[in-house]
Design an enzyme around this catalytic site. Structure first.
Site, PDB file in Angstrom:
ATOM      1  N   LYS A  22       0.759  -1.068  -0.123  1.00 45.43           N
ATOM      2  CA  LYS A  22      -0.119  -0.105  -0.094  1.00 45.43           C
ATOM      3  C   LYS A  22       0.803   1.203   0.217  1.00 45.43           C
ATOM      4  CE  LYS A  22      -3.718   1.737   2.759  1.00 45.43           C
ATOM      5  NZ  LYS A  22      -4.728   1.618   3.896  1.00 45.43           N
TER       6      LYS A  22
ATOM      7  N   SER B 117      -9.711   1.119   3.304  1.00 43.83           N
ATOM      8  CA  SER B 117      -8.827   1.709   2.381  1.00 43.83           C
ATOM      9  C   SER B 117      -7.778   1.091   1.666  1.00 43.83           C
ATOM     10  CB  SER B 117      -8.279   2.978   3.351  1.00 43.83           C
ATOM     11  OG  SER B 117      -7.327   2.230   4.236  1.00 43.83           O
TER      12      SER B 117
ATOM     13  N   SER C 168      -9.663  -1.147   7.615  1.00 47.51           N
ATOM     14  CA  SER C 168      -9.308  -1.040   6.146  1.00 47.51           C
ATOM     15  C   SER C 168      -8.222  -2.193   5.636  1.00 47.51           C
ATOM     16  CB  SER C 168      -8.452   0.381   6.021  1.00 47.51           C
ATOM     17  OG  SER C 168      -9.239   1.533   6.164  1.00 47.51           O
TER      18      SER C 168
END
Lengths: 59, 474
Positions: free
Chosen positions: B81, B156, B180
């Protein structure tokens, strides 16, 4: 209500776009609903649980 | 052959790389071929580092051929990420404001993976600043769910979820502040583990909400999640929230024996207002565990009724504190949804923040006493199936409800309490995976992993996975 939200944010120098005002008000109403349950509960036995480290936490 | 290679787990690749049957270069090329084929549709990557990855893979190949095998992650291609810092590389946090930010040090998790010889194929898309759960990113484009390209992958860490599910990375890392890691794991049909708060260092990870943030693995299998947890755990003096607790050999103690394991079920909170397909699937999976010898116990956790307030207040205020200066100087550079949430966080009083922390302590204590009687608590990860991209509402049994209000209802308590929680797919409905959440006591990730491992062995998805071949050729 609308004025209050805008006033608080403008008081912090944050510009609020016009199209955010209604959704912010709706979100605030939802928040007040959640808060009602919280206000009805007594938390006498629970402090906030923060720990302070005298001398700092980087030894 | 290449697609088969990219579809393998770390556990499957490790012995092949170790005994030199395959080269890290072959595996990396296979993963990058999938990125070439699918990322135009899925948009999981913010940055693809093809040449650098091949160079690193060649270096790993030479090391291994010379007898310098570093360990189970040596030569394994991974993309992370884009919120984790790599020294002298860009970390955008999925934002316009930080689009040219270059980190001057490695995040602790990145440094650990580098030491293991991991190959990095690029940076993955995410909800801007991790402040949202759709990964419909206005600056880098929406990430799409590989099971159905019209749906969100969750967020997310949606880029991580979508990339793992479509074999565009062998495994990944996500961050989890309200769900997330687990939300995209649920939407994309993979394993997502949020460890105990403090288990994995957050040094070098851009914060969303200091007291709720976690880093954790997003993987194809439970074993891989255990392996990454084992590798990345450990005390880090550079992270003030890091916990000085012993690191366990999670892969060695992994067992699918759940005989005598006590599974807690909380009906009032975790089975209230849930899509009936999700509810049925999760209950069916619990029954399967019971057949394997687990015992079911119904538990009450009254403070859960207050947890939505606790999570909402804590996450919004802490996020608004972090972004306050940019909200004053350049609020127009935030995406519209993130800007809205940051405005909202500015409205909440310090008194309410402190009340939220009281709730948090009460909730933690209630969970702690519950976990004296049970080993794990099982619930749905999400109360709904992944909605269409762009939708603000979710359908729960015919009722249209606010996505924002519903999305972290079941995952938020794990962040408020800091307890470990994992999402594992347990069924498919309407072509979309359904996630089941397993929570455990603090620093008892092994119990969570064991129950997940038992479920995985049941093969509840009957081997089905996201298949993009049709979508790409049509």
């Amino acid at each position: 209500m609308e004025n209050e939200i805008v006033k608080v944010l403008e008081g912090k120098n944050i510009k609020v776009p016009e199209h955010h005002i209604q959704p912010l008000m709706a979100q605030w109403q939802g928040y007040l609903q959640l808060k009602k349950n919280v206000d009805a509960v007594k938390h006498a036995d629970f402090d906030i649980g923060l720990k302070h480290v005298p001398g700092g936490d980087r030894q | 052959m290449n697609q088969e290679l990219a579809a393998k787990s770390i556990q499957e690749l490790t012995p092949l790389i170790r005994d030199k049957s395959i080269s890290p270069v072959e595996v990396t090329r296979a993963v990058l071929e999938n990125v070439d084929s699918y990322d135009g549709q899925v948009n999981a990557y913010i940055e693809i580092e093809k040449e650098k990855a091949i160079e690193s893979a060649k270096h790993a190949e030479v090391e291994i051929m010379n007898g310098n095998y570093r360990g189970r992650l040596h030569g394994i291609p991974m993309a992370l990420k884009d919120i984790l810092y790599f020294k002298n590389e860009k970390a955008t946090m999925g934002s316009k404001i930080h689009k040219d930010f270059v980190a001057d040090y490695d995040a602790t998790v990145v440094s650990k993976l580098k030491d293991e010889g991991t190959i990095f194929t690029g940076k993955l898309n995410m909800h801007e600043y991790a402040w949202g759960a759709t990964t419909t990113n206005p600056h880098f484009g929406a990430t799409r769910n590989p099971w159905d390209l019209s749906k969100i992958p969750g967020g997310s860490s949606g880029g991580s979820g979508a990339a793992v599910a479509s074999d565009m990375t062998i495994a990944s890392l996500g961050t989890d502040t309200g769900g997330s890691i687990r939300i995209p794991a649920s939407c994309c049909g993979i394993i997502g583990l949020k460890p105990t708060h403090g288990r994995i260092s957050k040094h070098g990870c851009f914060p969303l909400s200091w007291s709720l943030d976690h880093i954790g693995p997003m993987t194809k299998t439970v074993y891989d999640a255990a392996l990454l947890l084992e590798t990345l755990s450990g005390y880090d003096p550079q992270d003030p929230t890091s916990a000085d607790v012993p690191v366990k050999n999670f892969t060695e103690i992994l067992s699918d024996d759940v005989k005598g394991t006590v599974i807690g079920i909380n009906e009032e909170y975790f089975f209230n207002n849930v899509d009936r397909r999700v509810e049925e699937s999760v209950r069916k999976a619990i029954l399967e565990l019971e057949k394997l010898g687990a015992n079911i116990e119904i538990v009450k956790i009254p403070a859960l009724a207050l947890s939505e307030f606790g999570e909402l207040v804590t996450i919004t205020t802490e996020a608004s504190a972090i972004h306050h200066d940019n909200m004053v100087s350049q609020s127009e550079n935030f995406g519209d949804d993130v800007r809205f949430l940051l405005e909202f966080g500015e409205l909440i009083s310090a008194v309410d923040y402190l009340k939220a922390q009281q709730i948090r302590r009460q909730l933690s204590n209630e969970f702690a006493s519950t976990f004296k009687r049970i080993d794990v608590l099982i619930s749905p990860t999400l109360p709904f199936l992944a909605p269409n991209i762009g939708e603000q509402t979710v359908d729960i049994n015919g009722e249209q409800l606010s996505f924002l209000d519903q999305v972290i209802r079941f995952t938020g308590p794990g962040n408020l309490t800091g307890l470990p929680a994992l999402s594992i797919p347990c069924a498919i409905a309407d072509g979309l995976p359904i996630g089941l959440q397993i929570m455990g006591a603090a620093f008892k990730e092994e119990k969570v992993l064991n129950v997940a491992y038992a479920l995985e062995k049941l093969n509840l998805l009957k081997g089905r996975k996201a298949d993009l071949r049709g979508a790409v050729s049509s």
